[in-house]
Design a protein around this motif. Structure first.
Motif, PDB file in Angstrom:
ATOM      1  N   ILE A  40       9.369   3.778   4.263  1.00  0.00           N
ATOM      2  CA  ILE A  40       8.197   3.336   5.008  1.00  0.00           C
ATOM      3  C   ILE A  40       6.973   3.311   4.086  1.00  0.00           C
ATOM      4  O   ILE A  40       6.935   4.021   3.078  1.00  0.00           O
ATOM      5  CB  ILE A  40       7.938   4.230   6.238  1.00  0.00           C
ATOM      6  CG1 ILE A  40       7.672   5.682   5.829  1.00  0.00           C
ATOM      7  CG2 ILE A  40       9.118   4.162   7.207  1.00  0.00           C
ATOM      8  CD1 ILE A  40       7.266   6.586   6.992  1.00  0.00           C
ATOM      9  N   LYS A  46       0.347   1.319   9.089  1.00  0.00           N
ATOM     10  CA  LYS A  46       1.682   0.724   9.094  1.00  0.00           C
ATOM     11  C   LYS A  46       2.819   1.730   9.180  1.00  0.00           C
ATOM     12  O   LYS A  46       3.947   1.357   9.521  1.00  0.00           O
ATOM     13  CB  LYS A  46       1.873  -0.151   7.856  1.00  0.00           C
ATOM     14  CG  LYS A  46       0.993  -1.401   7.853  1.00  0.00           C
ATOM     15  CD  LYS A  46       1.311  -2.307   6.676  1.00  0.00           C
ATOM     16  CE  LYS A  46       0.503  -3.608   6.756  1.00  0.00           C
ATOM     17  NZ  LYS A  46       0.817  -4.507   5.618  1.00  0.00           N
ATOM     18  N   SER A  50       6.266   1.097  11.412  1.00  0.00           N
ATOM     19  CA  SER A  50       7.506   0.955  10.642  1.00  0.00           C
ATOM     20  C   SER A  50       8.591   1.874  11.196  1.00  0.00           C
ATOM     21  O   SER A  50       9.756   1.481  11.316  1.00  0.00           O
ATOM     22  CB  SER A  50       7.265   1.270   9.165  1.00  0.00           C
ATOM     23  OG  SER A  50       6.397   0.328   8.577  1.00  0.00           O
TER      24      SER A  50
END
Length: 214
Positions: A40, A46, A50
């Motif tokens: 990840i 993010k 993820s």
């Protein structure tokens, strides 16, 4: 049982991240549990999405996130994540939140829903140093631990989750100050593997303190 194990990509100028390098070394099955490995991004905005994509794709029973804590001397099992981001350095996409909540409707903190003491004890019983940590920091490691536990509380109540911090790998400290703590990647991988064994086998820890005075 399915266990989704994630590790971050390199950050902070490092060429490798021992978290994902160790995760890649894990066997595909541990005590009958299927191990799904996922890299990840070290990015505040993010990392959580993820992991959630991995949850939706693989439908795991357990999510175990792994991250680097350079300066720690051994693998540490995290107990708690806090609803707070305060980044000393930018992440891999330049995000640098300061004094920000991770989730406006989240609890101030979430405790890991994994057997942290049993995980620690099983690592130690196999001859490797391990301890429980009561702070995952305020960087992306804490962010992903908090956000995954938030997801579990809000959307995935049947998933258990937690976080493991790992030290520098030996090769990372060649040019660092003498005495900088490190472990071999093989020892890091084995520590994670033994911690996972305790999850799969539903081990119960002895009633011993793993607390700190400071």
């Amino acid at each position: 049982m399915k266990i989704l194990v994630t590790g971050f990509d390199p950050f902070g100028g490092e060429k490798v991240n021992p978290a994902y390098e160790a995760v890649k070394l894990l066997p595909d099955t541990i005590h009958g549990a299927e191990i799904i490995k996922l890299e990840i991004p070290t990015v505040f905005s993010k990392c959580g999405p993820s992991v959630e994509e991995g949850i939706r794709q693989h439908q795991p029973d357990v999510v175990l996130n792994v991250g680097q804590a350079g300066g720690r001397a051994s693998v540490t099992i995290e107990k708690v994540a806090i609803n707070f981001a305060d980044a000393r350095i930018p992440d891999n996409q330049g995000e640098q939140p300061v004094d920000e909540l991770l989730q406006s409707d989240g609890e101030n903190a979430y405790f890991a829903s994994l057997p942290v003491k049993a995980m620690m004890q099983n690592v130690r019983e196999h001859g490797l140093p391990c301890s429980i940590s009561y702070t995952a920091g305020t960087y992306v490691c804490n962010a992903v631990m908090y956000n995954v536990l938030y997801m579990c509380a809000k959307r995935y109540p049947n998933i258990r989750a937690g976080f493991i911090h790992v030290p520098y790998a030996s090769g990372q400290v060649v040019d660092k100050a003498a005495g900088t703590p490190s472990m071999t990647l093989e020892a890091i991988e084995k520590s994670i593997e033994y911690a996972i064994e305790a999850i799969v086998d539903e081990k119960v820890a002895d009633r011993v303190s793993a607390g700190e005075t400071h």
